[in-house]
Write a protein that holds these residues in place. Structure first.
Motif, PDB file in Angstrom:
ATOM      1  N   ALA A 115      30.398  36.412  31.202  1.00 33.07           N
ATOM      2  CA  ALA A 115      29.253  36.674  30.285  1.00 33.07           C
ATOM      3  C   ALA A 115      28.687  37.972  30.958  1.00 33.07           C
ATOM      4  CB  ALA A 115      28.120  35.690  30.669  1.00 33.07           C
ATOM      5  N   CYS A 116      28.970  38.514  32.448  1.00 30.55           N
ATOM      6  CA  CYS A 116      28.834  39.745  32.920  1.00 30.55           C
ATOM      7  C   CYS A 116      29.945  40.619  32.959  1.00 30.55           C
ATOM      8  CB  CYS A 116      28.552  39.296  34.445  1.00 30.55           C
ATOM      9  SG  CYS A 116      27.086  38.404  34.906  1.00 30.55           S
ATOM     10  N   GLY A 117      30.929  40.387  32.078  1.00 31.90           N
ATOM     11  CA  GLY A 117      31.987  41.161  31.670  1.00 31.90           C
ATOM     12  C   GLY A 117      32.991  41.288  32.919  1.00 31.90           C
ATOM     13  N   GLY A 118      33.017  40.273  33.817  1.00 31.20           N
ATOM     14  CA  GLY A 118      33.829  40.310  34.937  1.00 31.20           C
ATOM     15  C   GLY A 118      35.215  39.626  34.909  1.00 31.20           C
ATOM     16  N   THR A 119      35.940  39.573  35.895  1.00 31.76           N
ATOM     17  CA  THR A 119      37.033  38.976  35.805  1.00 31.76           C
ATOM     18  C   THR A 119      37.131  37.608  36.751  1.00 31.76           C
ATOM     19  OG1 THR A 119      39.600  38.982  36.403  1.00 31.76           O
ATOM     20  CG2 THR A 119      37.869  40.529  37.795  1.00 31.76           C
ATOM     21  N   ILE A 120      37.910  36.469  36.339  1.00 34.80           N
ATOM     22  CA  ILE A 120      37.676  35.076  37.053  1.00 34.80           C
ATOM     23  C   ILE A 120      38.643  35.150  38.345  1.00 34.80           C
ATOM     24  CG2 ILE A 120      37.283  33.795  35.096  1.00 34.80           C
ATOM     25  CD1 ILE A 120      40.119  33.006  35.396  1.00 34.80           C
ATOM     26  N   SER A 121      39.332  36.349  38.617  1.00 32.52           N
ATOM     27  CA  SER A 121      40.047  36.536  39.839  1.00 32.52           C
ATOM     28  C   SER A 121      40.041  37.717  40.383  1.00 32.52           C
ATOM     29  CB  SER A 121      41.335  35.611  39.843  1.00 32.52           C
ATOM     30  OG  SER A 121      42.162  36.408  41.004  1.00 32.52           O
ATOM     31  N   ALA A 122      39.665  38.168  41.244  1.00 27.44           N
ATOM     32  CA  ALA A 122      39.578  39.793  41.629  1.00 27.44           C
ATOM     33  C   ALA A 122      40.960  39.919  42.643  1.00 27.44           C
ATOM     34  CB  ALA A 122      38.206  40.120  42.309  1.00 27.44           C
ATOM     35  N   GLU A 123      40.970  39.043  43.665  1.00 31.58           N
ATOM     36  CA  GLU A 123      42.067  39.095  44.741  1.00 31.58           C
ATOM     37  C   GLU A 123      42.835  37.996  45.241  1.00 31.58           C
ATOM     38  OE1 GLU A 123      40.405  41.042  47.933  1.00 31.58           O
ATOM     39  OE2 GLU A 123      39.271  39.401  48.676  1.00 31.58           O
ATOM     40  N   HIS A 124      42.217  36.783  44.770  1.00 30.20           N
ATOM     41  CA  HIS A 124      42.924  35.649  45.575  1.00 30.20           C
ATOM     42  C   HIS A 124      43.755  35.028  44.490  1.00 30.20           C
ATOM     43  CE1 HIS A 124      39.191  34.830  48.247  1.00 30.20           C
ATOM     44  NE2 HIS A 124      39.695  35.842  48.562  1.00 30.20           N
ATOM     45  N   GLY A 125      43.765  35.560  43.081  1.00 32.36           N
ATOM     46  CA  GLY A 125      44.586  34.915  42.223  1.00 32.36           C
ATOM     47  C   GLY A 125      44.200  33.728  41.326  1.00 32.36           C
ATOM     48  N   VAL A 126      44.960  33.147  40.506  1.00 25.68           N
ATOM     49  CA  VAL A 126      44.483  32.104  39.515  1.00 25.68           C
ATOM     50  C   VAL A 126      44.786  30.750  40.323  1.00 25.68           C
ATOM     51  CG1 VAL A 126      44.749  31.097  37.374  1.00 25.68           C
ATOM     52  CG2 VAL A 126      44.731  33.517  37.512  1.00 25.68           C
ATOM     53  N   GLY A 127      46.297  30.546  40.677  1.00 27.32           N
ATOM     54  CA  GLY A 127      46.422  29.387  41.386  1.00 27.32           C
ATOM     55  C   GLY A 127      46.276  28.132  40.507  1.00 27.32           C
ATOM     56  N   VAL A 128      46.216  26.942  40.962  1.00 27.57           N
ATOM     57  CA  VAL A 128      45.677  25.950  40.169  1.00 27.57           C
ATOM     58  C   VAL A 128      44.508  25.764  40.136  1.00 27.57           C
ATOM     59  CG1 VAL A 128      47.824  24.629  41.126  1.00 27.57           C
ATOM     60  CG2 VAL A 128      45.859  24.168  42.182  1.00 27.57           C
ATOM     61  N   ALA A 129      43.566  26.480  41.082  1.00 26.77           N
ATOM     62  CA  ALA A 129      42.083  26.323  41.065  1.00 26.77           C
ATOM     63  C   ALA A 129      41.328  26.868  39.644  1.00 26.77           C
ATOM     64  CB  ALA A 129      41.468  27.189  42.199  1.00 26.77           C
ATOM     65  N   LYS A 130      42.212  27.882  39.034  1.00 27.84           N
ATOM     66  CA  LYS A 130      41.555  28.576  37.968  1.00 27.84           C
ATOM     67  C   LYS A 130      42.219  28.423  36.735  1.00 27.84           C
ATOM     68  CE  LYS A 130      39.744  31.937  40.911  1.00 27.84           C
ATOM     69  NZ  LYS A 130      39.271  32.942  41.121  1.00 27.84           N
ATOM     70  N   ALA A 131      43.365  27.787  36.762  1.00 22.26           N
ATOM     71  CA  ALA A 131      44.495  27.737  35.681  1.00 22.26           C
ATOM     72  C   ALA A 131      43.820  27.364  34.266  1.00 22.26           C
ATOM     73  CB  ALA A 131      45.527  26.922  35.856  1.00 22.26           C
ATOM     74  N   ARG A 132      42.812  26.462  34.329  1.00 16.84           N
ATOM     75  CA  ARG A 132      42.263  25.976  33.124  1.00 16.84           C
ATOM     76  C   ARG A 132      41.264  27.278  32.454  1.00 16.84           C
ATOM     77  NH1 ARG A 132      37.732  23.058  33.276  1.00 16.84           N
ATOM     78  NH2 ARG A 132      37.310  23.598  35.344  1.00 16.84           N
ATOM     79  N   TRP A 133      41.037  28.284  33.173  1.00 15.45           N
ATOM     80  CA  TRP A 133      40.218  29.341  32.767  1.00 15.45           C
ATOM     81  C   TRP A 133      40.871  30.498  32.398  1.00 15.45           C
ATOM     82  CZ3 TRP A 133      35.067  30.249  31.969  1.00 15.45           C
ATOM     83  CH2 TRP A 133      34.194  29.106  31.979  1.00 15.45           C
ATOM     84  N   LEU A 134      42.234  30.528  32.393  1.00 16.03           N
ATOM     85  CA  LEU A 134      42.954  31.652  32.192  1.00 16.03           C
ATOM     86  C   LEU A 134      42.754  32.035  30.833  1.00 16.03           C
ATOM     87  CD1 LEU A 134      44.738  34.032  33.546  1.00 16.03           C
ATOM     88  CD2 LEU A 134      46.667  32.730  32.928  1.00 16.03           C
ATOM     89  N   GLU A 135      42.987  31.134  29.958  1.00 11.77           N
ATOM     90  CA  GLU A 135      42.883  31.593  28.493  1.00 11.77           C
ATOM     91  C   GLU A 135      41.739  32.088  27.814  1.00 11.77           C
ATOM     92  OE1 GLU A 135      45.432  29.314  25.964  1.00 11.77           O
ATOM     93  OE2 GLU A 135      44.253  29.777  24.179  1.00 11.77           O
ATOM     94  N   ARG A 136      40.645  31.479  28.534  1.00 17.07           N
ATOM     95  CA  ARG A 136      39.215  31.906  28.222  1.00 17.07           C
ATOM     96  C   ARG A 136      39.008  33.261  28.696  1.00 17.07           C
ATOM     97  NH1 ARG A 136      34.233  28.128  29.132  1.00 17.07           N
ATOM     98  NH2 ARG A 136      32.532  29.622  28.603  1.00 17.07           N
ATOM     99  N   ALA A 137      39.639  33.517  30.013  1.00 17.58           N
ATOM    100  CA  ALA A 137      39.354  35.078  30.489  1.00 17.58           C
ATOM    101  C   ALA A 137      40.428  36.139  29.782  1.00 17.58           C
ATOM    102  CB  ALA A 137      39.749  34.978  31.823  1.00 17.58           C
ATOM    103  N   ARG A 138      41.580  35.767  29.575  1.00 22.09           N
ATOM    104  CA  ARG A 138      42.429  36.573  29.038  1.00 22.09           C
ATOM    105  C   ARG A 138      42.710  36.628  27.515  1.00 22.09           C
ATOM    106  NH1 ARG A 138      42.306  40.433  32.527  1.00 22.09           N
ATOM    107  NH2 ARG A 138      43.517  40.103  34.458  1.00 22.09           N
ATOM    108  N   GLY A 139      42.446  35.682  27.016  1.00 25.87           N
ATOM    109  CA  GLY A 139      42.477  35.584  25.510  1.00 25.87           C
ATOM    110  C   GLY A 139      43.986  34.787  25.241  1.00 25.87           C
ATOM    111  N   ALA A 140      44.054  34.159  23.988  1.00 30.06           N
ATOM    112  CA  ALA A 140      45.249  33.474  23.635  1.00 30.06           C
ATOM    113  C   ALA A 140      46.520  34.263  23.500  1.00 30.06           C
ATOM    114  CB  ALA A 140      44.943  32.658  22.319  1.00 30.06           C
ATOM    115  N   GLY A 141      46.172  35.479  22.840  1.00 26.76           N
ATOM    116  CA  GLY A 141      47.423  36.403  22.594  1.00 26.76           C
ATOM    117  C   GLY A 141      48.176  36.728  24.067  1.00 26.76           C
ATOM    118  N   GLU A 142      47.230  37.167  25.083  1.00 27.11           N
ATOM    119  CA  GLU A 142      47.903  37.431  26.403  1.00 27.11           C
ATOM    120  C   GLU A 142      48.459  36.184  27.191  1.00 27.11           C
ATOM    121  OE1 GLU A 142      46.254  40.113  30.120  1.00 27.11           O
ATOM    122  OE2 GLU A 142      45.182  40.523  28.210  1.00 27.11           O
ATOM    123  N   VAL A 143      47.822  35.021  26.942  1.00 31.14           N
ATOM    124  CA  VAL A 143      48.375  34.102  27.758  1.00 31.14           C
ATOM    125  C   VAL A 143      49.744  33.563  27.186  1.00 31.14           C
ATOM    126  CG1 VAL A 143      48.024  31.291  28.284  1.00 31.14           C
ATOM    127  CG2 VAL A 143      46.210  33.184  28.613  1.00 31.14           C
TER     128      VAL A 143
END
Ligand code: FAD
Ligand code: MLT
Ligand code: ZN
Length: 466
Positions: A398-426
């Motif tokens: 909502a603030c226009g940010g990214t869910i991972s700046a430097e640690h990566g997506v890993g397993v912790a944030k994999a559920r969020w990747l599509e919401r963050a990057r969009g279906a096309g990019e994923v």
């Protein structure tokens, strides 16, 4: 031959660890939140041995989790259940610094501290630095595109990679180690592997681009009333101090936790809401530049250190957050990037959205101000309860940010990747993964959520071990 025998044939029996007690150190992540049993831990000593291990696993249909120093904070360097852990600890050779090119070749298992020690006497520095330096490895840093405090000046690990060698999921060795500054022949495969978190290839060697070692250093710890004052200070530092190397921040609650953990007293006259820790580095004393920036920002209270022990004492307050938080419980760690204009809103709202999602939870915020990189640490919720994580990541977007700046997506944030990057990019990322790793053998479930293709049967021969 079962898989254990095949692995022993590649690396020797001493480097295939199947005893549960010996495996245990490789099976849980640094935070204690993630992990599971490994089928075995295997420790190859060369690129050829890595290729042999990958081929043996591929023919057994066994998934592989690459692991360096196991300091990753998103759960992707440890097994989730039955994978082979490929540890890079024995890929630890460092070559001589090439002073003309300003590069050094090193194995993926070399630690950041070892690279610092090997290159500083030659007048260079790796240009990346952070608290896990004694354990984290170059392979892990490449895999995560690690950042740290000096990224403000020297970029993240990506900017330091002049060449890579690695092994693809079918055992093919790929290598681009010539270190040519200009090389446009074909797709930039090394660039694709950087930040891929062990899901596309196993990095075995790195040609590391060094920066000049700068010994004239001065650090300032500045207590401030608000995030807006911190942004003003950052602007003044950028304007007046071209020698600026880092500009980190923490808040009062985190400082209290660190002071308690380190049994230290507050080194300043009074408490503040926000603390900025900035460091300038140059060939000649950068104190005047720093002083001019502080004066331009209207700062009158500051603690300055220009000797190494003094600077280290200041940095211990900032870097000490990670250990102090871990000592207080198993944290949920969200590493997000926020546009500077929305930073005040984010820091204000994050503790509230966490409290709404997880009653009684404690939120500790700190990070790399100059990069808009906020480390959100939540203490309280069970490791498997993701409601606070979801609330923070929703606020981040909502603030226009990214869910991972430097640690990566890993397993912790994999559920969020599509919401963050969009279906096309994923979908494009999945196509890349399917092309390079069609059987989903490399770190399944990291970065991209495991789906049909990625879900593997347990490795054959699994039941015969530990
Ligand atoms: P691991 O934890 O072993 O693995 C991390 C990921 O990389 C996994 O997905 C793993 O599969 C993959 N991987 C490891 N080696 C390879 C390889 N050779 N080939 C392919 N994939 C591989 N990170 C920052 O960015 N900035 C910081 O300021 C920072 N500070 C930290 C401070 C502390 C105290 C701690 C504990 C961690 C910190 N981290 C920081 C996070 C972590 O140190 C980095 O992500 C680091 O790059 C991980 O390196 P590692 O060797 O420990 O990798
Ligand atoms: C840091 O900047 O200290 C790290 O990225 C580690 C953390 O987030 O705890
Ligand atoms: Zn960080």
């Amino acid at each position: 031959m079962d898989l254990v025998d095949a692995l022993r044939a590649v690396v020797g029996p001493a480097h295939v660890l199947v005893d549960p007690e010996v495996r245990a150190g490789y099976e849980r992540d640094w935070t204690g939140r993630f992990g599971g049993p490994a089928f075995a831990v295997v420790r190859p000593a060369s690129t050829e041995e890595v290729a042999g291990v990958v081929r043996a696993c591929a023919s057994a249909g066994a998934a592989i989790v690459p692991q360096g120093g196991n300091t990753g904070l998103v759960g992707a360097g440890v097994p989730r259940g039955g994978e082979v852990v490929l540890s890079t600890v024995r890929l630890n050779q460092i070559g001589a610094v090439d002073p003309a090119l300003g590069v050094v070749e090193a194995g993926a298992g070399v630690t950041l501290a070892a690279l610092q020690a090997a290159t500083r006497p030659a007048g260079f520095d790796p240009g990346v630095d952070f608290g896990a330096r004694d354990s984290c490895t170059l392979g892990g840093m490449v895999a995560c595109d690690a950042g740290g405090a000096r990224a403000l000046r020297h970029g993240t690990t990506r900017a330091r990679v002049a060449g890579l060698a690695g092994v693809l999921a079918d055992g093919t060795v790929v290598s681009r180690m010539a270190g040519l500054a200009k090389d446009n022949a074909g797709y930039d495969l090394p660039a694709t592997l950087i930040g891929s978190e062990g899901t596309l290839a196993i990095v075995t060697r790195v040609l590391w681009k060094l920066v000049p070692r700068l010994d004239a250093r001065v650090a300032a710890l500045v207590p401030l009333r608000s995030v807006e004052d911190a942004a003003t200070l950052l602007a003044a530092l950028r304007a007046h101090a071209p020698s600026l190397e880092s500009c980190d921040f923490f808040l009062d609650e985190g400082l209290s936790l660190v002071l308690d953990h380190q049994r230290r007293e507050l080194p300043l006259a009074a408490r503040a809401a926000v603390y900025v820790l900035a460091e300038c580095a140059a060939r000649t004393d950068p104190t005047e530049e720093l002083a001019s920036a502080l004066s331009d920002a209207g700062v009158d209270d500051t603690l300055v250190a220009d000797d190494t022990p003094g600077r280290e004492r200041l940095w211990a307050l900032r870097e000490g957050h990670t250990e102090a938080i871990n000592a207080a419980g198993v944290p949920h760690k969200m590493d997000v990037g926020i546009p500077l204009a929305a930073l005040g809103r984010f820091l204000d709202e994050a503790p509230r959205v966490v409290a709404d999602a997880a009653r009684g939870a404690r939120t500790i915020l700190f990070g790399h101000l100059g990069d808009g990189n906020v480390h959100v640490n939540v203490l309280g919720p069970d490791p498997a309860d993701e409601r606070a994580d979801d609330a923070v990541l929703a606020l981040t977007l909502a603030c226009g940010g990214t869910i991972s700046a430097e640690h990566g997506v890993g397993v912790a944030k994999a559920r969020w990747l599509e919401r963050a990057r969009g279906a096309g990019e994923v979908a494009a990322m999945r196509a890349l993964k399917a092309a390079l790793d069609p059987h989903g053998l490399l770190n399944p479930g990291a970065v991209l959520l495991a789906r049909e293709l990625d879900i593997l049967p347990p490795p054959r021969g699994c039941s015969s071990v530990g």
